[in-house]
Design an enzyme around this catalytic site. Structure first.
Site, short mmCIF file in Angstrom:
data_model
loop_
_atom_site.label_atom_id
_atom_site.label_comp_id
_atom_site.label_asym_id
_atom_site.label_seq_id
_atom_site.Cartn_x
_atom_site.Cartn_y
_atom_site.Cartn_z
N ARG A 164 0.85 -1.22 0.00
CA ARG A 164 0.00 0.00 0.00
C ARG A 164 0.88 1.26 0.00
O ARG A 164 0.59 2.23 0.71
CB ARG A 164 -0.94 0.03 1.21
CG ARG A 164 -1.94 -1.07 1.28
CD ARG A 164 -2.91 -1.08 0.10
NE ARG A 164 -3.65 -2.32 0.11
CZ ARG A 164 -3.21 -3.45 -0.47
NH1 ARG A 164 -2.05 -3.47 -1.12
NH2 ARG A 164 -3.91 -4.54 -0.42
N SER A 238 -10.45 -0.33 3.80
CA SER A 238 -9.57 -0.52 4.97
C SER A 238 -9.03 0.83 5.43
O SER A 238 -8.40 1.53 4.64
CB SER A 238 -8.38 -1.41 4.61
OG SER A 238 -8.85 -2.63 4.11
N GLU A 334 -4.22 3.91 6.36
CA GLU A 334 -4.05 3.71 4.92
C GLU A 334 -4.70 4.86 4.14
O GLU A 334 -4.23 5.27 3.09
CB GLU A 334 -4.70 2.37 4.54
CG GLU A 334 -4.58 2.02 3.09
CD GLU A 334 -5.23 0.67 2.75
OE1 GLU A 334 -5.02 -0.32 3.48
OE2 GLU A 334 -5.95 0.63 1.75
C1 LIG Z 1 -15.43 -0.23 -0.21
C2 LIG Z 1 -13.97 0.01 -0.51
C3 LIG Z 1 -13.14 -1.07 -0.72
C4 LIG Z 1 -11.78 -0.87 -1.01
N1 LIG Z 1 -10.99 -1.96 -1.23
C5 LIG Z 1 -9.68 -1.80 -1.50
C6 LIG Z 1 -8.85 -2.94 -1.76
O1 LIG Z 1 -9.30 -4.08 -1.75
N2 LIG Z 1 -7.55 -2.73 -1.99
C7 LIG Z 1 -7.00 -1.48 -2.03
O2 LIG Z 1 -5.80 -1.38 -2.27
N3 LIG Z 1 -7.76 -0.39 -1.82
C8 LIG Z 1 -9.09 -0.51 -1.57
N4 LIG Z 1 -9.87 0.59 -1.34
C9 LIG Z 1 -9.27 1.94 -1.37
C10 LIG Z 1 -9.43 2.69 -2.70
O3 LIG Z 1 -10.44 2.13 -3.49
C11 LIG Z 1 -8.13 2.70 -3.50
O4 LIG Z 1 -7.08 3.26 -2.75
C12 LIG Z 1 -8.27 3.46 -4.83
O5 LIG Z 1 -7.11 3.28 -5.61
C13 LIG Z 1 -8.49 4.95 -4.62
O6 LIG Z 1 -8.80 5.51 -5.89
P1 LIG Z 1 -9.51 6.90 -6.04
O7 LIG Z 1 -9.51 7.23 -7.49
O8 LIG Z 1 -10.82 6.89 -5.37
O9 LIG Z 1 -8.49 7.84 -5.27
P2 LIG Z 1 -8.85 9.14 -4.41
O10 LIG Z 1 -9.46 8.73 -3.12
O11 LIG Z 1 -9.61 10.11 -5.23
O12 LIG Z 1 -7.39 9.70 -4.14
C14 LIG Z 1 -6.51 9.02 -3.27
C15 LIG Z 1 -5.18 9.80 -3.23
O13 LIG Z 1 -4.56 9.78 -4.51
C16 LIG Z 1 -4.44 11.10 -5.05
N5 LIG Z 1 -4.77 10.97 -6.49
C17 LIG Z 1 -5.84 10.32 -7.04
N6 LIG Z 1 -5.73 10.32 -8.38
C18 LIG Z 1 -4.59 10.97 -8.68
C19 LIG Z 1 -3.93 11.30 -9.92
N7 LIG Z 1 -4.42 10.95 -11.10
N8 LIG Z 1 -2.76 11.97 -9.84
C20 LIG Z 1 -2.23 12.35 -8.64
N9 LIG Z 1 -2.81 12.06 -7.46
C21 LIG Z 1 -3.97 11.39 -7.48
C22 LIG Z 1 -5.42 11.95 -4.27
O14 LIG Z 1 -5.01 13.30 -4.23
C23 LIG Z 1 -5.36 11.28 -2.90
O15 LIG Z 1 -4.23 11.71 -2.20
C24 LIG Z 1 -11.25 0.44 -1.08
C25 LIG Z 1 -12.10 1.53 -0.87
C26 LIG Z 1 -13.45 1.31 -0.61
C27 LIG Z 1 -14.36 2.51 -0.42
#
Ligand SMILES: Cc1cc2nc3c(=O)[nH]c(=O)nc-3n(C[C@H](O)[C@H](O)[C@H](O)COP(=O)(O)OP(=O)(O)OC[C@H]3O[C@@H](n4cnc5c(N)ncnc54)[C@H](O)[C@@H]3O)c2cc1C
Length: 338
Positions: A164, A238, A334
């Protein structure tokens, strides 16, 4: 010309459902939009990049120019007998990309079905589930360097992927916008069904010779039964990472709690599920106001409706303190705290 909106509500754009507003908000739809950001920054504000908002907790109103990344596109950029290479826009929805790969019989990504968020966020915390992490599949990460105002890329080995974790969460934090990610996927399945309950789920469906679609469907069924749907109950998956401790620390815990789970990481370390530690401290199902710990999965903190980001954050602080007191282990968050 980039369109800028003022006081833009973000409650539908973060999975905790925090009712915050961006002082300024824009959407980027192509990589060229990155180069016009600096010249247009309202009040010279720094940017906060938003993907699906599924790994962040807003504890205050953001004081940045919030930029939603919607750079789309899936391009086939290489192919040989065994593998294909794809270049994918950072704003593609992760699960839709997984379904695209399954439909085209591109293998390797199926265990990561139903993770919320965007393709561009996947490398940032090296998303993983059911025995697969994206570091096994990513070849390059393309980004806009905010300070230098240039496009650049990192090869897989330079992304410093860890559990992570990556360089994007560390040294490069806040300094880049990921624009595209390159992937190498296999043309022939090499299924990983040994992790979690995938095998049991396939058995219960009487599938003896699964394909990648079967594995993805099994993963989707397991995830849907265990994890709260953010559309129903606010959460970011998580909240804590699973701590890795020295083997001696784990053995000492095992001596007291014979059922303590642990998984060897290399020679010297053992990973202990944070969910188990939290449950031992009696947090499972805890609720105070609308901030709580999910009753089925204690690793997931939830917003039952009107909890503030600060209430969720304070709950996480209390959990960290009690795990530290009972086990001497410091849990690490995380989720990105904004
Ligand atoms: C129900 C649920 C289940 C999940 N299960 C998992 C799992 O099994 N495994 C896992 O690893 N994670 C899991 N996650 C966490 C999450 O889905 C991941 O971390 C996912 O990659 C976040 O993507 P996002 O586009 O929503 O990022 P965001 O929440 O929008 O951003 C996260 C971070 O990345 C930055 N960011 C986003 N996109 C960019 C970009 N293009 N350039 C620069 N910075 C950027 C943001 O500024 C922020 O700091 C889960 C979340 C939920 C709600």
């Amino acid at each position: 010309m980039i369109n800028i909106e003022k006081d833009y509500a973000l409650d539908q754009l973060n999975t905790f459902g925090m009712p915050v507003k961006a002082p300024y908000f824009s959407v980027i739809r192509e990589r060229a939009d990155c180069s016009s950001l600096a010249a247009n920054a309202p009040e010279g504000l720094p940017v906060l990049i938003l993907g699906g908002g599924s790994n962040m907790l807003f504890t205050q109103q953001p004081d940045k120019w919030v930029i939603k990344n919607e750079i789309k596109g899936i391009e086939l950029i290489g192919e040989d007998e065994t593998h294909i290479r794809l270049k994918v826009g950072a704003g593609e929805v992760w699960h839709e990309f997984v379904l695209y790969c399954i439909a085209h019989n591109y293998c390797g990504i199926e265990n990561l079905a139903l993770i919320p968020g965007t393709v561009g966020a996947a490398p940032i915390q090296n998303i993983g589930a059911y025995g697969v992490e994206v570091k096994q599949l990513i070849t390059k990460v393309h980004y806009w360097d905010i300070e230098k105002e240039t496009f650049d890329y990192l090869d897989n080995k330079d992304c410093r992927f860890g559990y992570r974790d990556s360089i994007f969460k560390q040294e490069l934090k806040g300094k880049y916008i990921i624009t595209e990610v390159e992937w190498q996927l296999s043309k022939t399945p090499s299924l990983n069904t040994s992790y979690g309950n995938i095998k049991e789920e396939l058995d219960s469906r009487q599938i003896t010779q699964p394909g990648i679609k079967d594995v993805a469907e099994a993963v989707i069924a397991i995830r849907s039964s265990k994890l709260p749907d953010p559309k129903v109950v606010g959460n970011a998956g998580s909240f804590f990472k699973n701590p890795e401790v020295k083997n001696e620390v784990y053995e000492a815990i095992r001596a007291q709690y014979s059922t303590a789970p642990g998984y060897k990481v290399g020679q010297d370390k053992t990973k202990i599920p944070a969910a188990w530690l939290i449950e031992q401290c009696n947090w499972k199902g805890f609720r105070e106001g609308d901030a709580g710990v999910h009753p089925k999965q204690p690793l997931v903190l939830v917003n039952y409706g009107t909890a503030s980001g600060t209430e969720i954050f304070e709950l996480s602080t209390r959990i960290i303190a009690s795990v530290e007191e009972k086990f001497g282990i410091t849990l690490e968050r995380e989720v990105q705290i904004i």
